[in-house]
Design a protein around this motif. Structure first.
Motif, short mmCIF file in Angstrom:
data_model
loop_
_atom_site.label_atom_id
_atom_site.label_comp_id
_atom_site.label_asym_id
_atom_site.label_seq_id
_atom_site.Cartn_x
_atom_site.Cartn_y
_atom_site.Cartn_z
N MET A 82 130.73 26.65 90.41
CA MET A 82 130.26 27.78 89.63
C MET A 82 130.21 27.40 88.15
O MET A 82 130.90 26.50 87.71
CB MET A 82 131.15 29.01 89.85
N PRO A 83 129.33 28.08 87.39
CA PRO A 83 129.14 27.73 85.99
C PRO A 83 130.33 28.16 85.14
O PRO A 83 131.06 29.10 85.47
CB PRO A 83 127.87 28.49 85.60
N ASP A 84 130.51 27.47 84.01
CA ASP A 84 131.55 27.86 83.06
C ASP A 84 131.32 29.27 82.54
O ASP A 84 132.26 30.06 82.42
CB ASP A 84 131.58 26.89 81.87
N ARG A 85 130.07 29.58 82.22
CA ARG A 85 129.73 30.91 81.73
C ARG A 85 129.33 31.82 82.88
O ARG A 85 128.84 31.38 83.90
CB ARG A 85 128.57 30.82 80.73
N HIS A 86 129.58 33.12 82.71
CA HIS A 86 129.23 34.12 83.71
C HIS A 86 129.94 33.88 85.04
O HIS A 86 129.38 34.13 86.11
CB HIS A 86 127.71 34.16 83.91
N SER A 87 131.16 33.36 84.97
CA SER A 87 132.03 33.22 86.13
C SER A 87 133.44 33.57 85.67
O SER A 87 133.79 33.33 84.51
CB SER A 87 132.00 31.79 86.69
#
Length: 282
Positions: free
Chosen positions: A162-167
Motif C-alpha cells: 500500500m502507498p505511503d500516502r492515503h493509507s
C-alpha cells in the motif's frame, strides 16, 4: 501460464492497455519510516501475544496487569520474561498510554518496527501453489486494513502492498483488527503505487484489479496464473483510473445483483479464498 517479458503479455489481454515504466530500483519500495510503520503501542491479547511470538519483532516495553500476568500459564509467563521484563501496572496506567477507547484487555506492548520488506523480497511460485499479494489503492480505514491482513494470513497471501500516502499508519487499532496477522503478513509501503505495479509486472506478477463492473469473473481470469497481484480499491470510489490502467486484467466477484458492492475487507477475504482454493498446501 507465464511470460518471459511483461511487455509481451500486453497484447494478449482484451480489457486493458498498460505501459511499463521499467522501474529498476527495488530498494526505493520500502515499508515506510518510523512515523508511518509499527512504531506505536500494540494492545489486546492476540496482537500482543503474536508480537511476542514473532522472532523478528524487537520489544521495547510490555505493560500488563497483575491479574492478566497471573492468568497466563507458567510456560507462557516464563517465555515472556525471556523476551522482556513485564511492567506490572493497573488498568488505568495502561489506558493512559493508549488512544482513547482502546480495548487493551490488561496488556500492551511497545515494539520496534519490523524489518523493512521490499517487492524484490517477494517469493517465487513453487509447484502448483500460487504466490498472491494484495495491493490496496487508497484504502484508508485501519479496521479494513487490519481485517484484510487477517484474511491474508488465513489464505497464505504473501504480502500487503500500500502507498505511503492515503493509507493508515500501522497503529494499535490496525493491529487489533488484524488479530495477530500483523506479525504474519509483511506490509510493503511504497512511495508511488503506479511504479510499484510496474515492478510487480517486471517480477512476473499478473495484476488483476477488482471491479464490480467488469465483464469477467475472478475465477475465469485468474485460474492460469501462478503469480498474482490482486488490486483492491477504496470502498465507494473503487480503483482509481490510473491504477486500473496499470492492471493486466479487471475482474469481479460473482455476487448477487441485489447487492451493489461489498465492504473492501469482505471482498478481499472472498478474493483470497477464490485465488487459493484447490491450490493450498496441506
Amino acid at each position: 501460464m507465464s511470460r518471459s517479458k511483461p511487455a509481451n503479455r500486453r497484447s494478449s489481454k482484451p480489457q486493458r492497455d498498460t505501459a511499463n515504466s521499467g522501474r529498476k530500483n527495488p530498494r526505493s519500495f520500502r515499508q515506510g519510516n518510523a512515523a508511518t510503520s509499527q512504531d506505536s503501542w500494540l494492545y489486546g491479547d492476540h496482537a500482543v501475544m503474536a508480537a511476542l511470538a514473532n522472532p523478528a519483532r524487537k520489544v521495547r516495553r510490555l505493560v500488563i496487569t497483575r491479574a492478566k500476568l497471573e492468568a497466563l500459564d507458567i510456560d507462557t509467563r516464563g517465555g515472556i520474561e525471556e523476551i522482556v521484563a513485564p511492567e506490572v501496572v493497573d488498568k488505568d496506567t495502561i489506558t493512559a498510554l493508549l488512544p482513547e477507547n482502546a480495548l487493551h484487555q490488561g496488556i500492551a506492548l511497545l515494539p520496534a518496527p519490523l524489518p523493512e520488506v521490499t517487492i524484490a523480497d517477494l517469493p517465487d511460485a513453487i509447484a502448483s501453489i500460487p504466490v498472491v499479494v494484495a495491493v490496496l489503492d487508497q484504502v484508508t480505514d485501519p479496521h479494513n486494513v487490519g481485517a484484510i491482513l487477517r484474511s491474508a494470513a488465513a489464505f497464505n497471501v504473501s504480502a500487503l502492498i500500500m502507498p505511503d500516502r492515503h493509507s493508515p499508519p500501522v497503529t494499535g487499532v490496525l493491529a487489533k483488527a488484524a488479530s495477530g496477522a500483523l506479525e504474519m503478513v509483511p506490509i510493503i509501503r511504497v512511495g508511488n503505487l503506479s511504479r510499484a505495479l510496474d515492478q510487480l509486472a517486471e517480477t512476473g506478477f499478473w495484476r488483476i484489479g477488482l471491479d464490480g463492473h467488469a465483464t469477467g469473473e475472478l475465477e475465469q481470469v485468474a485460474d492460469k496464473f501462478q503469480k498474482i497481484a490482486i488490486v483492491l480499491g477504496a470502498e465507494g470510489k473503487g480503483l482509481r483510473q490510473l491504477t486500473a490502467q496499470k492492471c493486466d486484467l479487471i475482474a469481479k466477484l460473482p455476487i448477487s445483483p441485489r447487492v451493489e458492492s461489498l465492504n473492501v475487507s469482505n471482498a478481499a477475504a472472498i478474493t483470497f479464498y477464490e485465488l487459493t482454493r484447490g491450490k493450498r498446501s496441506c
